[in-house]
Design a protein around this motif. Structure first.
Motif, PDB file in Angstrom:
ATOM      1  N   SER A 117      -4.125   5.340   3.947  1.00 14.35           N
ATOM      2  CA  SER A 117      -5.540   5.019   3.754  1.00 14.35           C
ATOM      3  C   SER A 117      -5.904   5.326   2.304  1.00 14.35           C
ATOM      4  N   PRO A 118      -7.000   4.772   1.806  1.00 12.80           N
ATOM      5  CA  PRO A 118      -7.342   4.966   0.392  1.00 12.80           C
ATOM      6  C   PRO A 118      -7.516   6.427  -0.021  1.00 12.80           C
ATOM      7  N   ASP A 119      -7.972   7.287   0.899  1.00  9.49           N
ATOM      8  CA  ASP A 119      -8.195   8.686   0.533  1.00  9.49           C
ATOM      9  C   ASP A 119      -7.020   9.610   0.875  1.00  9.49           C
ATOM     10  N   ALA A 120      -5.937   9.061   1.408  1.00 11.50           N
ATOM     11  CA  ALA A 120      -4.764   9.861   1.787  1.00 11.50           C
ATOM     12  C   ALA A 120      -3.744   9.907   0.645  1.00 11.50           C
ATOM     13  N   ASP A 121      -2.855  10.895   0.724  1.00 11.03           N
ATOM     14  CA  ASP A 121      -1.768  10.999  -0.244  1.00 11.03           C
ATOM     15  C   ASP A 121      -0.781   9.855  -0.032  1.00 11.03           C
ATOM     16  N   TYR A 168       0.860  -1.186   0.000  1.00 14.00           N
ATOM     17  CA  TYR A 168       0.000   0.000   0.000  1.00 14.00           C
ATOM     18  C   TYR A 168       0.895   1.234   0.000  1.00 14.00           C
ATOM     19  N   ASN A 189      -0.044   0.076  -6.238  1.00 13.20           N
ATOM     20  CA  ASN A 189      -0.817   0.050  -5.000  1.00 13.20           C
ATOM     21  C   ASN A 189      -1.753  -1.161  -5.016  1.00 13.20           C
ATOM     22  N   SER A 203      -0.152   4.359   0.447  1.00 12.62           N
ATOM     23  CA  SER A 203      -0.638   5.420   1.332  1.00 12.62           C
ATOM     24  C   SER A 203      -1.246   4.814   2.595  1.00 12.62           C
TER      25      SER A 203
END
Length: 166
Positions: A104-108, A100, A150, A102
């Motif tokens: 979290s999925p919504d983080a840079d 991964y 990712n 990042s």
């Protein structure tokens, strides 16, 4: 039950030794480590002592089928730059798991090509057995290339990043 750090140490020791296969069973938990094969590590917790869980055979072909398809195009792209790659530091995966970029999925993303990193900077997360392990850089330098996508499954020792070390 073994802790993730103990499993990492086992992987390192077996990698440095001439052992090709290692099996360990304790209190219903079983770990199998193999070298010179695409199936690097498997871990299973048995439901009960009387009913062994046999799940290793099914996932292995999927990993074997998926890994070469993604690895070949990358290898072809890197071949012309072989001289450049020799001078670059590779940050490799310390375990088998899911990459991964990042937290979290919504983080840079943690890092991207061109970013300056320092020793012990977090560069990615690898999920293994429902544990999210932060992977740190071993060197100061600049990220030149991210070698995996990712959500991609990665193997032990697989290069993740190329870094121009300072």
């Amino acid at each position: 039950m073994l802790k993730i750090q103990e499993i990492r140490e086992l992987i390192k020791l077996i990698d440095k030794s001439s052992i090709n296969e290692f099996k360990f069973e304790n209190d219903g938990a079983k770990i199998v480590l193999k070298k010179n094969n695409l199936t690097v590590a498997s871990y299973q917790q048995e439901e009960s002592q009387d009913q062994p869980v046999v799940q290793q055979a099914a996932p292995a072909p999927q990993v074997q089928a998926a890994a070469p398809a993604k690895a070949e195009p990358e290898a072809k792209q890197e071949t012309p730059k072989a001289e450049d790659d020799a001078s670059l530091h590779k940050i490799v995966s310390p375990m088998v798991g899911t990459f991964y970029a990042s937290p979290s999925p919504d983080a840079d993303v943690f890092v991207k090509p061109g970013d300056q990193i320092s020793k012990d900077s977090i560069v990615c997360i690898i999920e293994a057995m429902k544990l999210f392990n932060e992977i740190e850089s071993e060197v100061n330098g600049e990220i030149v290339k991210v070698l995996v996508d990712n959500g991609q499954l990665v193997e032990y020792g697989q290069p993740l990043f190329l870094v121009k070390a300072e």
